[in-house]
Design a protein around this motif. Structure first.
Motif, PDB file in Angstrom:
ATOM      1  N   GLY A 501      -3.063   1.435  -1.847  1.00 54.97           N
ATOM      2  CA  GLY A 501      -2.431  -0.386  -1.858  1.00 54.97           C
ATOM      3  C   GLY A 501      -1.322  -0.401  -2.335  1.00 54.97           C
ATOM      4  O   GLY A 501      -0.808   0.015  -3.151  1.00 54.97           O
ATOM      5  N   TYR A 502      -1.180  -1.739  -2.181  1.00 52.54           N
ATOM      6  CA  TYR A 502       0.171  -1.865  -2.901  1.00 52.54           C
ATOM      7  C   TYR A 502       0.131  -2.622  -4.502  1.00 52.54           C
ATOM      8  O   TYR A 502       1.109  -1.750  -4.866  1.00 52.54           O
ATOM      9  CB  TYR A 502       0.158  -3.558  -2.482  1.00 52.54           C
ATOM     10  CG  TYR A 502       1.077  -3.785  -0.258  1.00 52.54           C
ATOM     11  CD1 TYR A 502       1.701  -3.409  -0.486  1.00 52.54           C
ATOM     12  CD2 TYR A 502       0.177  -4.701   0.156  1.00 52.54           C
ATOM     13  CE1 TYR A 502       2.107  -3.668   0.852  1.00 52.54           C
ATOM     14  CE2 TYR A 502      -0.052  -4.458   1.270  1.00 52.54           C
ATOM     15  CZ  TYR A 502       1.643  -3.630   2.682  1.00 52.54           C
ATOM     16  OH  TYR A 502       0.982  -3.494   2.881  1.00 52.54           O
ATOM     17  N   GLU A 503      -0.785  -2.505  -5.003  1.00 52.70           N
ATOM     18  CA  GLU A 503      -0.796  -2.548  -6.612  1.00 52.70           C
ATOM     19  C   GLU A 503      -1.269  -1.303  -6.942  1.00 52.70           C
ATOM     20  O   GLU A 503      -1.181  -1.153  -8.110  1.00 52.70           O
ATOM     21  CB  GLU A 503      -2.095  -3.347  -6.433  1.00 52.70           C
ATOM     22  CG  GLU A 503      -1.648  -4.922  -6.203  1.00 52.70           C
ATOM     23  CD  GLU A 503      -0.896  -5.412  -6.628  1.00 52.70           C
ATOM     24  OE1 GLU A 503      -0.303  -5.353  -7.778  1.00 52.70           O
ATOM     25  OE2 GLU A 503      -0.254  -6.173  -6.027  1.00 52.70           O
ATOM     26  N   SER A 504      -1.178   0.497  -6.327  1.00 50.58           N
ATOM     27  CA  SER A 504      -1.562   0.779  -7.101  1.00 50.58           C
ATOM     28  C   SER A 504      -0.027   1.672  -7.095  1.00 50.58           C
ATOM     29  O   SER A 504       0.896   0.556  -7.070  1.00 50.58           O
ATOM     30  CB  SER A 504      -1.916   1.725  -5.611  1.00 50.58           C
ATOM     31  OG  SER A 504      -0.567   2.444  -4.773  1.00 50.58           O
ATOM     32  N   GLY A 505      -0.194   2.829  -8.032  1.00 50.38           N
ATOM     33  CA  GLY A 505       1.299   3.119  -8.560  1.00 50.38           C
ATOM     34  C   GLY A 505       1.958   3.401  -7.263  1.00 50.38           C
ATOM     35  O   GLY A 505       3.172   3.070  -7.949  1.00 50.38           O
ATOM     36  N   VAL A 506       2.052   4.738  -6.483  1.00 53.57           N
ATOM     37  CA  VAL A 506       2.631   4.844  -5.351  1.00 53.57           C
ATOM     38  C   VAL A 506       3.097   3.632  -4.579  1.00 53.57           C
ATOM     39  O   VAL A 506       4.431   3.430  -4.227  1.00 53.57           O
ATOM     40  CB  VAL A 506       1.496   6.008  -4.751  1.00 53.57           C
ATOM     41  CG1 VAL A 506       0.478   4.984  -3.646  1.00 53.57           C
ATOM     42  CG2 VAL A 506       3.033   6.525  -3.660  1.00 53.57           C
ATOM     43  N   GLY A 507       2.138   2.766  -4.677  1.00 54.37           N
ATOM     44  CA  GLY A 507       2.728   1.276  -4.005  1.00 54.37           C
ATOM     45  C   GLY A 507       3.969   0.574  -4.643  1.00 54.37           C
ATOM     46  O   GLY A 507       5.163   0.215  -3.982  1.00 54.37           O
ATOM     47  N   ARG A 508       3.598   0.407  -6.131  1.00 51.12           N
ATOM     48  CA  ARG A 508       4.477   0.109  -6.614  1.00 51.12           C
ATOM     49  C   ARG A 508       5.882   0.069  -6.736  1.00 51.12           C
ATOM     50  O   ARG A 508       6.538  -0.310  -6.676  1.00 51.12           O
ATOM     51  CB  ARG A 508       3.713  -0.533  -8.265  1.00 51.12           C
ATOM     52  CG  ARG A 508       3.117  -2.033  -8.234  1.00 51.12           C
ATOM     53  CD  ARG A 508       1.650  -0.955  -9.699  1.00 51.12           C
ATOM     54  NE  ARG A 508       1.198  -2.546 -10.168  1.00 51.12           N
ATOM     55  CZ  ARG A 508       1.541  -3.563 -10.852  1.00 51.12           C
ATOM     56  NH1 ARG A 508       2.868  -3.595 -11.296  1.00 51.12           N
ATOM     57  NH2 ARG A 508       0.564  -4.638 -11.468  1.00 51.12           N
ATOM     58  N   THR A 509       5.761   1.886  -7.004  1.00 49.52           N
ATOM     59  CA  THR A 509       7.658   2.759  -7.077  1.00 49.52           C
ATOM     60  C   THR A 509       7.418   2.427  -6.047  1.00 49.52           C
ATOM     61  O   THR A 509       8.666   1.932  -5.712  1.00 49.52           O
ATOM     62  CB  THR A 509       6.403   3.788  -7.305  1.00 49.52           C
ATOM     63  OG1 THR A 509       6.126   4.134  -8.873  1.00 49.52           O
ATOM     64  CG2 THR A 509       7.620   5.158  -7.865  1.00 49.52           C
ATOM     65  N   ILE A 510       6.804   2.449  -4.527  1.00 53.99           N
ATOM     66  CA  ILE A 510       8.232   2.290  -3.178  1.00 53.99           C
ATOM     67  C   ILE A 510       8.374   0.880  -3.787  1.00 53.99           C
ATOM     68  O   ILE A 510       9.701   1.270  -2.730  1.00 53.99           O
ATOM     69  CB  ILE A 510       6.771   3.207  -1.939  1.00 53.99           C
ATOM     70  CG1 ILE A 510       6.298   4.139  -2.310  1.00 53.99           C
ATOM     71  CG2 ILE A 510       8.231   2.624  -1.152  1.00 53.99           C
ATOM     72  CD1 ILE A 510       5.425   4.867  -0.996  1.00 53.99           C
ATOM     73  N   ALA A 511       7.794  -0.084  -4.005  1.00 54.04           N
ATOM     74  CA  ALA A 511       8.540  -1.518  -3.398  1.00 54.04           C
ATOM     75  C   ALA A 511       9.345  -1.476  -4.564  1.00 54.04           C
ATOM     76  O   ALA A 511      10.589  -1.905  -3.855  1.00 54.04           O
ATOM     77  CB  ALA A 511       7.273  -1.954  -3.915  1.00 54.04           C
ATOM     78  N   ALA A 512       9.531  -1.373  -6.030  1.00 55.35           N
ATOM     79  CA  ALA A 512      10.440  -1.108  -6.666  1.00 55.35           C
ATOM     80  C   ALA A 512      12.052  -0.288  -5.920  1.00 55.35           C
ATOM     81  O   ALA A 512      12.983  -0.729  -6.209  1.00 55.35           O
ATOM     82  CB  ALA A 512      10.267  -0.531  -7.943  1.00 55.35           C
ATOM     83  N   MET A 513      11.915   0.899  -5.157  1.00 56.50           N
ATOM     84  CA  MET A 513      12.614   1.909  -5.173  1.00 56.50           C
ATOM     85  C   MET A 513      13.778   1.381  -3.625  1.00 56.50           C
ATOM     86  O   MET A 513      14.774   1.407  -3.187  1.00 56.50           O
ATOM     87  CB  MET A 513      12.248   3.279  -4.934  1.00 56.50           C
ATOM     88  CG  MET A 513      11.833   4.052  -6.106  1.00 56.50           C
ATOM     89  SD  MET A 513      11.316   5.553  -6.395  1.00 56.50           S
ATOM     90  CE  MET A 513      13.030   6.064  -6.219  1.00 56.50           C
ATOM     91  N   GLN A 514      12.617   0.788  -2.696  1.00 54.07           N
ATOM     92  CA  GLN A 514      13.383  -0.150  -1.273  1.00 54.07           C
ATOM     93  C   GLN A 514      14.073  -1.137  -1.943  1.00 54.07           C
ATOM     94  O   GLN A 514      14.928  -1.280  -0.991  1.00 54.07           O
ATOM     95  CB  GLN A 514      12.127  -0.391  -0.609  1.00 54.07           C
ATOM     96  CG  GLN A 514      11.112   1.187  -0.162  1.00 54.07           C
ATOM     97  CD  GLN A 514      10.176   1.012   0.418  1.00 54.07           C
ATOM     98  OE1 GLN A 514       9.648  -0.422   0.804  1.00 54.07           O
ATOM     99  NE2 GLN A 514       9.583   2.340   1.840  1.00 54.07           N
ATOM    100  N   ASP A 515      13.957  -1.728  -3.075  1.00 54.19           N
ATOM    101  CA  ASP A 515      14.504  -2.949  -3.418  1.00 54.19           C
ATOM    102  C   ASP A 515      15.414  -2.796  -3.998  1.00 54.19           C
ATOM    103  O   ASP A 515      16.916  -3.152  -3.446  1.00 54.19           O
ATOM    104  CB  ASP A 515      13.405  -3.998  -4.469  1.00 54.19           C
ATOM    105  CG  ASP A 515      12.424  -4.261  -4.441  1.00 54.19           C
ATOM    106  OD1 ASP A 515      12.694  -4.633  -2.895  1.00 54.19           O
ATOM    107  OD2 ASP A 515      11.638  -4.808  -5.149  1.00 54.19           O
ATOM    108  N   ARG A 516      16.821  -1.105  -4.153  1.00 51.57           N
ATOM    109  CA  ARG A 516      16.885  -1.367  -4.734  1.00 51.57           C
ATOM    110  C   ARG A 516      18.156   0.242  -3.489  1.00 51.57           C
ATOM    111  O   ARG A 516      19.441  -0.184  -3.652  1.00 51.57           O
ATOM    112  CB  ARG A 516      17.459  -0.449  -5.972  1.00 51.57           C
ATOM    113  CG  ARG A 516      16.785  -1.484  -6.934  1.00 51.57           C
ATOM    114  CD  ARG A 516      17.099  -0.474  -8.387  1.00 51.57           C
ATOM    115  NE  ARG A 516      16.325  -1.582  -9.454  1.00 51.57           N
ATOM    116  CZ  ARG A 516      17.954  -1.900 -10.589  1.00 51.57           C
ATOM    117  NH1 ARG A 516      19.499  -1.071 -10.391  1.00 51.57           N
ATOM    118  NH2 ARG A 516      17.398  -2.051 -11.310  1.00 51.57           N
TER     119      ARG A 516
END
Length: 715
Positions: A501-516
C-alpha cells in the motif's frame, strides 16, 4: 558343486570356534557400524544445505534429497544382500575392498560452483543428478555397511544378538542428526563440514577395509545361495504366509517413511527450511528403530496407540487455540504422531524379524519399503494431486491404524510379556467399524475444507502449491498458507494492495524516489501477482526475478497488474541471487527483495555475500527495500546487522492494516548509504537511525554460516 560349497552354511562347532577366535573383536564390528551410520546421516544435512541456495531454498530440496538417500539406501541393502547370497566371504571381501577404494575418489563432497543451475533445468532431475555425481558412491558404500557388517558378524555369532547391532547403528545415526544443528552447523563452515566428513569417511574406509581383509582369510563357509538353510524352506511355510510376511516388511516401513516426508514437508512449509526441522522428524524416525530393535520390552503397542490418537486430536484442534499456542501445539501434535506411527510400524516389523540367515533379506525389504514411501510422497503425489492432499489422507489412515491397534491389543504391557498368548484380537474390530470410519474421515474432511473461498486454480510443482481464490471482490494468490498478493475488482483493480500500500515502506520509498527521478530502474526479487507494477510510470523499467514459472503464468493469466502497469517490464526466471549475479551491467535505483514473507524463506538471499551483491547492483544513491513481514521469523535484527556489514544504514518502516483497501500490516526494511539524501528529506526522514550497539546484537549470516533458528520466533 565343489566339496567346500556342498557343506552346510553353518560349519561344525570346532571350526566355528576357531574362526571366532581369530576374527576381529566385536568392538571393531560395532565401531565400523557406528561410524558408517554417523556418516550416513551426517552427510544428508551437509549436502542438502550446500545445494539449498541453488534451488530457491524450497522445502522440496530436502524432500528430493530424502528420496535420493532412500533409493540409494535400498540399492546399498540390495548390494549387501547379493554379496551375502551369491559369494563366499573371501569374494565378498575382495569386491567390497574395490568399492571402498573407488568411493574415496569422490572426495570431497561439496559441489563446485560450476554446478550452479541456470534456471531452465528441471530442478528435481538436476538435483538428483548432482547428488549422484557428488555423493552417490560414498553414500552407496555407507548404506550397505549396516546389513553387510551384521551379516559378516553372523559368521562368528549366529544368534539373534546380531540384531542388536541394528539398534546400535541407529544410535550412531541419531547422534549424527542431533549433533548437526547444535554442534556442527553453528560453528563449522560448509567447506569445513565437507572436509571433516571426508576425513571421517577415510577413517571408515580403513575400519571396514580391515573387516574385508579378515573375510579374505575365511574358509569353509559357503555363500548363502549354496546353503540349504533358507528359513522359508526349513519351516515349510505356506507360500501365502511368506508373501504376507514380505508384504508386512514392505508395507509397514513404507507407511512410516511416507509419514516422515509428509510431516517434514508440512513443518518446513509452515515454519522454515532449516536443518533442525529436517533433523527432528528424522531423529524421531530413527528413535523408533532404536526402541523397537533393541529389545521387545520397550515396545508397548496399546500405550503407543493411545498417545498417537491424542496427537491426532492435537493436529486438528491447534487452529482454534490462541495464536501464541498454535505453533507449539501443531509441532507437538505432528511430531508426536510421527513417532507413534513409526513405533507401531517398526515395532510390528521387529516382532516378525527372521533368524540371522535371512538378515539381509529382511533389511532389504525394510529399505525397499522406505524407498516406496519416498517415491510416493516425492514423485507420485506431486503428479497426482494439485495440493497437499497426502497430508489429510495420511492423517486419516494414521488415525485408523492407531485406533485399530488400541482396540485390538489385549493388554497394556510390552510385546514380550504375552506369555504365549496372542497380543492382538483383530476380530473384535468389526464391532468398532463406525469408529474406524470416523477416525479416517474426520481428519480428511478437516484438511480438505480449510477455506470457503472460490478456487480459481491450483498448481503444484517443485516449489510448492499455488492457489488462486476469489472472495468478496478480492482475488488472492496463496502459497501454502501465505497470501502473496490481492487484487480488487472493478475500478480499484489498479490499487496497490496487501503489503504494498501507499503507506507501506516500499510505497513511501517509491513515492519519494519518483518525486526526484524522472525515470527509475527497479529490480524486484519475487514477483507474486505483480502488485508493484501499479507504481510504474512510462519511463520506468521494472526487472522482475521469479524462480517459479507457475507464478509468472498465474500473474499473467489471473491478475492484471502486469498488463495494466505503465512501466517497461522484463521477467527473469531463476533464483534471485543467481540471476542478479548474471546481470553484471544492471544498476538499480531501487532493489526490492520480496522473498521472505512465506513461512519457509530462502536463507541464502540474506547473507553477507548476498548483501554485497545487492549493493554492487545499486546505482549511485540507490536504495534496497527488504520485505520482512513474517509469521514465525523476526528478520529485523538480521537485516540491520547485514546492512551494517556492507556499510549501509537501515530503517524499519511499519504500516497498519486497512481492510477496506485490502492492505495488510507490513514491515519493510529500507537500506541506503549513511549520508543518502533519502534519510534527510521526504517520508523516510521521520524514521530515526538504529543505534550501532543494537545492530551488532543481530545475527550475521554468511554463505558458510547461517542458522534460521537464530531468528525463529515461537510465540
Amino acid at each position: 558343486m565343489t566339496d567346500a560349497a556342498a557343506q552346510p552354511a553353518n560349519p561344525n562347532r570346532s571350526d566355528s570356534h576357531a574362526e571366532a577366535a581369530t576374527s576381529p573383536p566385536i568392538a571393531w564390528f560395532a565401531l565400523t557400524i557406528l561410524l558408517s551410520a554417523f556418516l550416513v546421516f551426517q552427510v544428508q544435512p551437509v549436502i542438502s544445505k550446500c545445494v539449498l541456495p541453488w534451488f530457491g531454498g524450497t522445502p522440496a530440496v530436502w524432500t528430493t534429497c530424502m528420496l535420493f538417500f532412500q533409493i540409494v539406501l535400498f540399492a546399498g541393502y540390495a548390494y549387501a544382500h547379493l554379496l551375502r547370497c551369491w559369494f563366499s566371504p573371501a569374494v565378498q571381501g575382495g569386491i567390497h575392498l574395490v568399492m571402498l577404494a573407488a568411493a574415496t575418489l569422490f572426495l570431497p563432497i561439496q559441489p563446485d560452483e560450476i554446478w550452479k543451475p541456470r534456471g531452465n533445468e528441471n530442478p528435481t532431475i538436476y538435483l538428483l543428478m548432482l547428488l549422484v555425481t557428488h555423493v552417490g558412491l560414498p553414500y552407496f558404500v555407507l548404506s550397505a555397511t549396516g546389513p553387510l557388517v551384521q551379516s559378516w558378524f553372523s559368521y562368528r555369532d549366529r544368534t539373534d544378538r546380531v540384531y542388536r547391532l541394528y539398534a546400535l547403528s541407529n544410535v550412531g545415526s541419531l547422534s549424527a542428526l542431533l549433533s548437526y544443528p547444535f554442534l556442527i552447523e553453528p560453528f563449522v563452515s560448509l567447506t569445513g563440514q565437507s572436509a571433516t566428513w571426508s576425513m571421517l569417511f577415510c577413517g571408515f574406509v580403513i575400519a571396514e577395509g580391515y573387516l574385508a581383509i579378515w573375510l579374505l582369510r575365511l574358509s569353509g563357509i559357503a555363500s548363502q545361495a549354496d546353503a540349504p538353510e533358507d528359513l522359508a524352506s526349513k519351516n515349510e511355510s505356506p507360500q501365502e504366509n511368506v508373501c504376507a510376511q514380505y508384504a508386512l516388511w514392505l508395507g509397514l516401513p513404507a507407511f512410516a517413511s511416507a509419514g516422515l516426508l509428509i510431516v517434514t514437508n508440512h513443518v518446513c512449509q509452515d515454519i522454515a527450511v532449516i536443518p533442525f526441522l529436517w533433523v527432528l522428524p528424522l531423529s524421531l524416525y530413527l528413535l523408533s528403530f532404536i526402541i523397537c530393535f533393541d529389545s521387545p520390552r520397550w515396545y508397548r503397542p496399546k500405550w503407543i496407540a493411545a498417545a498417537t490418537l491424542l496427537c491426532v486430536m492435537l493436529t486438528q484442534i491447534h487452529c482454534v487455540l490462541p495464536s501464541g499456542a498454535k505453533l507449539v501445539t501443531e509441532a507437538v501434535g505432528y511430531f508426536g504422531l510421527l513417532l507413534g506411527i513409526c513405533l507401531l510400524c517398526h515395532g510390528e516389523a521387529a516382532r516378525s524379524k527372521p533368524s540371522a540367515e535371512r538378515l539381509t533379506t529382511f533389511y532389504l525389504c525394510l529399505s525397499g519399503g522406505g524407498a516406496i514411501g519416498g517415491v510416493l510422497v516425492a514423485v507420485i503425489c506431486p503428479l497426482a494431486f494439485r495440493n497437499y492432499l497426502e497430508l489429510p489422507l495420511w492423517l486419516g489412515v494414521s488415525a485408523v491404524v492407531a485406533f485399530a491397534f488400541f482396540v485390538a491389543c489385549t493388554h497394556w504391557g510390552s510385546a514380550e510379556s504375552t506369555a504365549g498368548h496372542s497380543l492382538y484380537r483383530w476380530a473384535q474390530l468389526r464391532r468398532y467399524r463406525w469408529g474406524l470410519a470416523a477416525a479416517m474421515l474426520i481428519p480428511c474432511l478437516i484438511g480438505l475444507t480449510t477455506t470457503q473461498d472460490e478456487l480459481l486454480t491450483s498448481r503444484r510443482n517443485f516449489f510448492g502449491v499455488l492457489k488462486v481464490t476469489r472472495d468478496a471482490g478480492q482475488t488472492k494468490l496463496i502459497h501454502g498458507r501465505t497470501v502473496h498478493g490481492i487484487q480488487l475488482s472493478g475500478d480499484r483493480r489498479t490499487s496497490p494492495t496487501s503489503y504494498y500500500g501507499y503507506e507501506s515502506g516500499v510505497g513511501r520509498t517509491i513515492a519519494a524516489m519518483q518525486d526526484r527521478n524522472r525515470e527509475m530502474r527497479v529490480g524486484v526479487v519475487g514477483l507474486g501477482c505483480g502488485v508493484l507494477a501499479t507504481y510504474g510510470r512510462p519511463d520506468d523499467h521494472f526487472d522482475y526475478v521469479e524462480i517459479n514459472q507457475d507464478v509468472v503464468d498465474i500473474a499473467d493469466s489471473h491478475f492484471s497488474f502486469l498488463k495494466d502497469g505503465a512501466a517497461r517490464q522484463q521477467i527473469h526466471v531463476g533464483d534471485g541471487r543467481l540471476v542478479l549475479e548474471r546481470l553484471t551491467d544492471a544498476k538499480f535505483d531501487l532493489l526490492v527483495l520480496d522473498a521472505f514473507s512465506s513461512d519457509a524463506i530462502p536463507a541464502h538471499l540474506l547473507t553477507r555475500e548476498a548483501m554485497e551483491l545487492y549493493r554492487d547492483r545499486l546505482a549511485t544513491d540507490g536504495v534496497i527495500a527488504v520485505h520482512v513481514s513474517n509469521n514465525h521469523l523476526d528478520l529485523v535484527p538480521l537485516v540491520h546487522r547485514l546492512a551494517q556489514s556492507v556499510n549501509l544504514d537501515s530503517r524499519l518502516v511499519e504500516s497498519e492494516r486497512d481492510a477496506e483497501a485490502a492492505v495488510c500490516r507490513a514491515r519493510w526494511m529500507i537500506l541506503a548509504a549513511p549520508q543518502s539524501l533519502w534519510w534527510q528529506t521526504g517520508p523516510l526522514a521521520e524514521y530515526p537511525p538504529v543505534a550501532s550497539q543494537t545492530r551488532r546484537r543481530g545475527p550475521l549470516w554468511t554463505d558458510q554460516h547461517h542458522n534460521l533458528a537464530s531468528v525463529l520466533r515461537l510465540w
